[in-house]
Scaffold this motif. Structure first.
Motif, PDB file in Angstrom:
ATOM      1  N   PHE A  81     -25.352 -74.394  84.713  1.00 45.25           N
ATOM      2  CA  PHE A  81     -25.297 -75.835  84.492  1.00 45.25           C
ATOM      3  C   PHE A  81     -25.362 -76.596  85.820  1.00 45.25           C
ATOM      4  O   PHE A  81     -25.885 -77.709  85.878  1.00 45.25           O
ATOM      5  N   ARG A  84     -29.207 -75.619  87.535  1.00 45.42           N
ATOM      6  CA  ARG A  84     -30.463 -76.007  86.878  1.00 45.42           C
ATOM      7  C   ARG A  84     -31.346 -76.928  87.717  1.00 45.42           C
ATOM      8  O   ARG A  84     -32.553 -76.650  87.871  1.00 45.42           O
ATOM      9  N   GLY A 114     -35.455 -77.811  72.155  1.00 44.06           N
ATOM     10  CA  GLY A 114     -34.567 -78.803  72.753  1.00 44.06           C
ATOM     11  C   GLY A 114     -33.977 -79.763  71.739  1.00 44.06           C
ATOM     12  O   GLY A 114     -34.593 -80.062  70.700  1.00 44.06           O
ATOM     13  N   ASP A 116     -33.150 -82.964  72.311  1.00 42.71           N
ATOM     14  CA  ASP A 116     -33.523 -84.378  72.509  1.00 42.71           C
ATOM     15  C   ASP A 116     -34.244 -84.926  71.290  1.00 42.71           C
ATOM     16  O   ASP A 116     -33.958 -86.042  70.835  1.00 42.71           O
ATOM     17  N   THR A 181     -25.071 -79.107  71.968  1.00 44.33           N
ATOM     18  CA  THR A 181     -25.238 -78.065  72.979  1.00 44.33           C
ATOM     19  C   THR A 181     -23.881 -77.776  73.617  1.00 44.33           C
ATOM     20  O   THR A 181     -22.912 -78.502  73.395  1.00 44.33           O
ATOM     21  N   PHE A 183     -24.007 -77.465  76.964  1.00 46.53           N
ATOM     22  CA  PHE A 183     -24.297 -77.927  78.319  1.00 46.53           C
ATOM     23  C   PHE A 183     -23.393 -79.103  78.671  1.00 46.53           C
ATOM     24  O   PHE A 183     -23.114 -79.968  77.834  1.00 46.53           O
ATOM     25  N   THR A 184     -22.924 -79.137  79.912  1.00 46.51           N
ATOM     26  CA  THR A 184     -22.092 -80.244  80.372  1.00 46.51           C
ATOM     27  C   THR A 184     -22.446 -80.602  81.805  1.00 46.51           C
ATOM     28  O   THR A 184     -22.764 -79.732  82.622  1.00 46.51           O
ATOM     29  N   ASP A 185     -22.379 -81.902  82.110  1.00 46.43           N
ATOM     30  CA  ASP A 185     -22.581 -82.375  83.479  1.00 46.43           C
ATOM     31  C   ASP A 185     -21.295 -82.268  84.291  1.00 46.43           C
ATOM     32  O   ASP A 185     -21.321 -82.392  85.512  1.00 46.43           O
ATOM     33  N   GLY A 442     -29.093 -75.894  77.616  1.00 47.32           N
ATOM     34  CA  GLY A 442     -29.812 -76.866  78.420  1.00 47.32           C
ATOM     35  C   GLY A 442     -31.005 -76.252  79.113  1.00 47.32           C
ATOM     36  O   GLY A 442     -31.491 -76.760  80.123  1.00 47.32           O
ATOM     37  N   SER A 443     -31.477 -75.156  78.560  1.00 45.79           N
ATOM     38  CA  SER A 443     -32.637 -74.448  79.100  1.00 45.79           C
ATOM     39  C   SER A 443     -33.814 -74.680  78.157  1.00 45.79           C
ATOM     40  O   SER A 443     -33.734 -75.473  77.224  1.00 45.79           O
ATOM     41  N   SER A 444     -34.903 -73.987  78.399  1.00 48.62           N
ATOM     42  CA  SER A 444     -36.045 -74.049  77.490  1.00 48.62           C
ATOM     43  C   SER A 444     -36.971 -72.884  77.796  1.00 48.62           C
ATOM     44  O   SER A 444     -36.996 -72.369  78.916  1.00 48.62           O
TER      45      SER A 444
END
Length: 505
Positions: A81, A84, A114, A116, A181, A183-185, A442-444
């Protein structure tokens, strides 16, 4: 490496070492070079003979990697994370995105694309409802009338109305996205202090996704977009762990698993027609490992019938879910023996060894998977602690599906340079690289995991030959027939030669 090719080198190395046994003298540089050559030849890609153009590209890659290793912040040593943006800025990553990577053999169907699009498109569609659980997670459904309240969930809100009275819609959408997800900032080590914490949020995120993705009209589009995402990342074939959920319509009616499988088949054919250089996709029908024996019996019998009726799209069977908290394979040994007893072909692709709990019943899953004749082993993180299972998997050519980012995010390993697959790569153990649940992380696609494998697991030793063999392995160890593998490899080879010619100096 083929045994016939390795044997002369091994014999030379053994002879050299035996001659030196007990001799106190300055080591001969020729002996050292012979041993280094032997080790290099044993790694994944160690027997790949590069063309002149490939050698030029390999030299470029080596310089890129040397520069990467000199950086203060080294992505494989950091949590994904945090790493990335550094990976995305790397010229190695840019090159890997262009590289034809063959197949992705370990991807879960409902987290392949994803989120989004799910938030910005799907949740904006009419008749989309949302509720909040008592664990502060979200649930979604599409309905032509107000849905009945779920247990442990708030009253449903029609998202169209909720957004109309929300001051900051962007903040609401970001909150929804955060629920879909893990994923975290924020600092991931603080947000997820334990394996239980990350797995708890992972399972909640998956349940939040469920109501959106299993809505029949969305399901078709989501799968198509998932194929597009991997295709855009230069992946030509996929094998998906598929739960084959019962899809629902706006009026509440549902479709059975056969309908779902046919939908996969139809969308795959459509995508292939529209993208002639895409080789296709097959499904590994999966069930959660937490079910009881009765349910497992029903599911295995259904899988046998689906395998018989849909051989084109069905690849086989697996059990999914957190391995440490689920039932071990040995618990279901009688049920999983049904296909062999009935002479019904049902290939297995078992998740096994996705654990660091050495010595537990779950820790024996890899050996039991091999006893049940699994075609591949999903994750196999614990394989290096099991010499017998390691020997058997190598002897039988049972590839390990390595998912570096997944293993790091779920806290099996912190620094990917210490991932057990680094040793497997050095030994030339059969393995493939895949991305597991890219949307969750948070990948693809496959490039992020290829970067981590090439730079982190492989270190400076991994070269263009390593990448080439990993890509070819993904086709060789697939469920495709031998003829299909040959056709896929021929198609891949053309794309590989084009990639090399466009990027070699």
């Amino acid at each position: 490496m083929e045994a016939s090719l390795r044997r002369p080198l091994v014999a030379v190395a053994v002879a050299l070492l035996c001659c030196r046994c007990g001799v106190l003298s300055f080591p001969d540089p020729r002996e050292r070079e012979a041993l280094i050559e032997l080790e290099t030849s044993m790694q994944v890609g160690g027997q790949v003979v590069l063309t002149d153009a490939e050698k030029r590209l390999d030299a470029v890659l080596l310089k890129m990697k040397q520069r990467e290793l000199m950086k203060e912040e080294f992505p494989p040593a950091m949590h994904f994370f945090k790493a990335r943006p550094l990976i995305e800025a790397s010229p190695i990553f840019t090159l890997l995105q262009k590289m034809p990577k063959g197949a992705a053999l370990h991807v879960h169907d409902l987290s392949m694309g994803g989120v989004d699009w799910l938030v910005k498109n799907v949740t904006y569609r009419p008749n989309c409802y949302m509720c909040v659980t008592d664990k502060s997670s979200l649930r979604f459904t599409f309905s032509s009338q107000w849905p009945k309240t779920l247990p442990h969930c708030s009253v449903w809100s029609l998202l169209e109305q909720l957004r109309a009275k929300t001051v900051n819609v962007t903040e609401l959408d970001n909150s929804i996205m955060g629920n879909l997800t893990v994923f975290t900032d924020d600092d991931p080590e603080r947000v997820y202090p334990s394996q239980d914490a990350i797995w708890g949020d992972f399972e909640q995120a998956f349940q939040a996704l469920w109501g959106l993705v299993t809505y029949a009209p969305v399901f078709r589009e989501y799968y198509y977009r998932g194929l597009q995402e991997f295709y855009s990342d230069n992946v030509m074939y996929l094998e998906l762990r598929a739960l084959l959920p019962e899809l629902y319509e706006l009026d509440g009616s549902t479709h059975d698993r056969v309908w779902t499988l046919k939908t996969y088949q139809d969308v795959t054919r459509q995508f292939k027609d529209e993208h002639p250089d895409f080789f296709g996709a097959r499904m590994i029908f999966s069930v959660h490992r937490g079910v009881n024996t009765s349910t497992m019996t029903e599911v295995v019998e259904r899988a046998m019938k689906l395998q018989r009726d849909f051989p084109e799209i069905m690849a086989g069977f697996d059990m999914v879910g957190r391995e440490d908290s689920g039932k071990p394979l040995w618990y279901f040994r009688e049920v999983l023996s049904l296909p062999a007893e009935g002479d019904e072909p049902l290939p297995f692709f078992f998740h096994a060894g996705e654990t660091d709990q050495e010595g537990t019943d779950v820790d024996q899953n890899m050996l039991d998977a091999l006893l049940l004749n699994t075609s591949r082993i999903g994750h196999g993180f614990a394989l290096t602690r099991h010499p017998v299972a390691k020997l058997l998997s190598r002897k039988r050519g049972v590839a390990i599906e390595v998912c570096p980012i997944s293993n790091q995010v779920t806290m099996l390993v912190k620094d990917l340079r210490n991932h057990p697959a680094a040793a497997l790569m050095s030994e030339g153990h059969p393995l493939v690289i895949s991305s597991d649940d890219p949307a969750m992380f948070g990948s693809s696609g496959l490039s992020y995991d290829f970067y981590q494998a090439f730079v982190g697991l492989g270190g400076l030793k991994a070269n263009l030959g390593t990448l080439k063999e990993l890509a070819m392995n993904s086709i060789r160890f697939s469920s495709l027939t031998l003829k299909q593998q040959q056709d896929a490899l021929a198609l891949w080879q053309k794309r590989w030669e084009k990639f090399v010619s466009e990027n070699a100096p």
